[in-house]
Design a protein around this motif. Structure first.
Motif, PDB file in Angstrom:
ATOM      1  N   PRO A  72       0.631  -1.106  -0.070  1.00  0.00           N
ATOM      2  CA  PRO A  72       0.039  -0.065  -0.096  1.00  0.00           C
ATOM      3  C   PRO A  72       0.895   1.170  -0.093  1.00  0.00           C
ATOM      4  N   ASP A  73       2.049   1.181   0.522  1.00  0.00           N
ATOM      5  CA  ASP A  73       3.027   2.320   0.455  1.00  0.00           C
ATOM      6  C   ASP A  73       4.407   1.812   0.180  1.00  0.00           C
ATOM      7  N   TRP A  74       5.507   2.627   0.273  1.00  0.00           N
ATOM      8  CA  TRP A  74       6.929   2.247  -0.325  1.00  0.00           C
ATOM      9  C   TRP A  74       7.508   1.426   0.801  1.00  0.00           C
ATOM     10  N   ALA A 128       0.069  -4.976 -11.353  1.00  0.00           N
ATOM     11  CA  ALA A 128      -0.569  -4.622  -9.988  1.00  0.00           C
ATOM     12  C   ALA A 128      -0.536  -3.039  -9.881  1.00  0.00           C
ATOM     13  N   ALA A 129      -1.153  -2.683  -8.821  1.00  0.00           N
ATOM     14  CA  ALA A 129      -0.960  -1.278  -8.404  1.00  0.00           C
ATOM     15  C   ALA A 129       0.537  -0.810  -7.942  1.00  0.00           C
ATOM     16  N   VAL A 130       0.634   0.432  -8.224  1.00  0.00           N
ATOM     17  CA  VAL A 130       1.907   1.259  -7.839  1.00  0.00           C
ATOM     18  C   VAL A 130       1.911   1.488  -6.497  1.00  0.00           C
ATOM     19  N   PRO A 131       2.964   1.344  -5.497  1.00  0.00           N
ATOM     20  CA  PRO A 131       2.837   1.619  -4.041  1.00  0.00           C
ATOM     21  C   PRO A 131       2.406   3.221  -4.152  1.00  0.00           C
ATOM     22  N   GLY A 132       1.782   3.448  -3.095  1.00  0.00           N
ATOM     23  CA  GLY A 132       1.387   4.953  -3.018  1.00  0.00           C
ATOM     24  C   GLY A 132       0.229   5.439  -3.497  1.00  0.00           C
ATOM     25  N   GLY A 165       9.326   6.122 -10.157  1.00  0.00           N
ATOM     26  CA  GLY A 165       7.926   5.806  -9.566  1.00  0.00           C
ATOM     27  C   GLY A 165       7.435   6.622  -8.475  1.00  0.00           C
ATOM     28  N   VAL A 166       8.489   7.077  -7.614  1.00  0.00           N
ATOM     29  CA  VAL A 166       8.120   8.122  -6.524  1.00  0.00           C
ATOM     30  C   VAL A 166       7.881   9.561  -6.901  1.00  0.00           C
ATOM     31  N   ALA A 212      11.961  11.334  -3.522  1.00  0.00           N
ATOM     32  CA  ALA A 212      12.537  10.226  -4.495  1.00  0.00           C
ATOM     33  C   ALA A 212      13.850   9.818  -4.064  1.00  0.00           C
ATOM     34  N   TRP A 213      14.794  10.460  -3.723  1.00  0.00           N
ATOM     35  CA  TRP A 213      16.172  10.069  -3.550  1.00  0.00           C
ATOM     36  C   TRP A 213      16.063   9.115  -2.364  1.00  0.00           C
ATOM     37  N   ASP A 214      15.482   9.609  -1.303  1.00  0.00           N
ATOM     38  CA  ASP A 214      15.726   8.692  -0.006  1.00  0.00           C
ATOM     39  C   ASP A 214      14.863   7.411  -0.126  1.00  0.00           C
ATOM     40  N   THR A 215      13.861   7.476  -0.892  1.00  0.00           N
ATOM     41  CA  THR A 215      13.167   6.139  -0.976  1.00  0.00           C
ATOM     42  C   THR A 215      13.801   5.288  -1.949  1.00  0.00           C
ATOM     43  N   ALA A 216      14.345   5.789  -2.922  1.00  0.00           N
ATOM     44  CA  ALA A 216      15.076   5.000  -3.902  1.00  0.00           C
ATOM     45  C   ALA A 216      16.412   4.414  -3.275  1.00  0.00           C
TER      46      ALA A 216
END
Length: 429
Positions: free
Chosen positions: A179-181, A296-300, A210-211, A238-242
């Protein structure tokens, strides 16, 4: 003089130089102009990646007697320099040219490079997503580009690899995993453990896309086109998540031979799929993997990565016929047919309501209802402000820094420092 004013003047000077060069080149080609009323025997269309036009141009050739040459460039990073050269020299451009959203703002700043489509085609302004139509216009109101697609986001995943690793395989169950990253990362760790240490996602640069394209805030530029790469919350997120996904990444650079081969070899189990990516995934995976992929759905909960317009360069000897070809390739029926062939998601309102689109299932992707999956997300898409050198900053500063971290060439802090430094160079105009 403000930074913005200075940049605007520099941009004007640079564009004037390109126009002057193009004008000189064009002057030398006056003798090549067709006679009044002469019809073309061939028109050339330049695209990058996959637009799904192969069958459409065959029908156009039958209807008009005009041959159409499709010149496809696999990567946008290779496509943009060609376009710059064509505009600078005043020769070499196709009759119809695709402009991706990341480079649209850069190239439409000088509308004199492009034919105004308004007087050459019917008024279609009410037939497309309103924001998409408006983005195809220059500041002086010229219609530079006709809308093609948008890049509504999803996740493509390998069902067989998920099953082997002990993860659920049904698309609703898979969507529920992330449901989320954080959920996406947790799923990746479970996959890695269940598969004996195999990588989950193709690369952290794919994650960053994606983020990044889920937010509606400014990215590398603010609304006045000042570089804000080092202070943008959307970019930092986006940087921190990746970078947090490096432990589940296959570290394959998108568009590289290793990445293309990874689809067949099962080097990774998921990749992020804007609608236009479906054709690329199936082409790279080959017939042997038909039915092993699903969507499938993308997170977020959604986002928009990509999308383009078709423009006619002033260089075209046949602007009227070129405009009619662009009109044909972007009409409702053509957008549905292109989607069914290769996946680019329609922006034509009639196409988005078309039953053939809404009920379409993609046989390659386990009969996933891709028309429904992607179509339902279109209304939620909001335009993201992309500055004039967005693509250059993204491909020549942001992603190289991510890859440097991913490959162990720099720690996270050094990689971020590299990005912010390179972004100022790449983003200057």
């Amino acid at each position: 003089m403000s930074v913005t004013t200075r940049r605007t003047r520099l941009a004007a000077a640079a564009l004037a130089a390109i126009t002057a060069i193009g004008g000189l080149a064009a002057c030398g080609k006056d003798d090549d102009k067709p006679a009044a009323g002469e019809k073309p025997t061939k028109l050339v269309v330049d695209t990058f990646s996959e637009f799904g036009y192969d069958e459409l141009v065959k029908q156009y050739e039958k209807d008009t007697g005009i041959k159409v040459e499709l010149r496809k460039t696999a990567q946008l990073s290779e496509y943009r320099p060609k376009l710059v050269r064509y505009l600078a020299t005043g020769k070499g451009a196709a009759d119809v040219t695709a402009l991706e959203e990341g480079i649209l703002n850069e190239f439409k700043t000088n509308p004199r490079n492009w034919v105004d489509l308004n007087p050459l085609i019917a008024d279609h302004s009410k037939e497309y997503l309103p924001w998409k139509w408006e983005l195809g216009k220059s500041q002086d109101g010229r219609l530079v580009g006709l809308p093609t697609d948008v890049g509504s986001l999803a996740v493509c995943y390998r069902k067989d690899l998920f099953q082997a690793a002990g993860l659920p395989t049904e698309r609703d169950q898979v969507s529920a995993l992330w449901p989320d990253w954080k959920g996406f990362h947790d799923a990746g760790l479970k996959y890695k453990q269940g598969s004996g240490g195999k990588a989950f996602v193709d690369s952290i640069t794919a994650v960053s896309n994606g983020v990044m394209f889920q937010g509606n805030g400014d990215l590398f530029y603010d609304k006045e086109n000042n570089i804000i790469a080092d202070t943008s919350p959307a970019v930092k997120n986006a940087w921190d998540t990746a970078t947090s996904m490096v432990d589940i990444s296959a570290k394959t650079s998108t568009w590289s031979p290793e990445w293309s081969g990874g689809f067949k070899q099962g080097t990774f189990a998921v990749t992020f799929c804007p609608s236009w990516m479906l054709g690329i995934v199936s082409d790279n995976s080959g017939p042997a993997n038909k039915g092993k992929w699903d969507v499938a759905a993308v997170p977020g909960g959604g986002g928009n990565w990509g999308g383009s317009w078709l423009a006619v360069p002033e260089q075209s000897k046949y602007p009227k016929e070129a405009a009619k070809l662009a009109e044909y390739l972007t009409n409702a029926k053509s957008q549905v047919d292109a989607f069914k062939l290769k996946g680019p998601l329609p922006t034509n309102l009639e196409a988005l309501k078309n039953e053939a689109f809404l009920s379409y299932t993609n046989e390659y992707f386990s009969n996933a209802p891709t028309g429904k999956i992607f179509g339902e997300s279109v209304a939620k898409i909001q335009p993201t402000h992309l500055g004039p050198k967005h693509q250059a900053v993204k491909e020549n500063a942001f992603e190289p820094a991510l890859r440097a971290f991913e490959n162990g060439q720099a720690d996270k802090a050094k990689a971020w420092e590299q990005f912010t430094k390179d972004a100022k160079t790449q983003g200057a105009f």
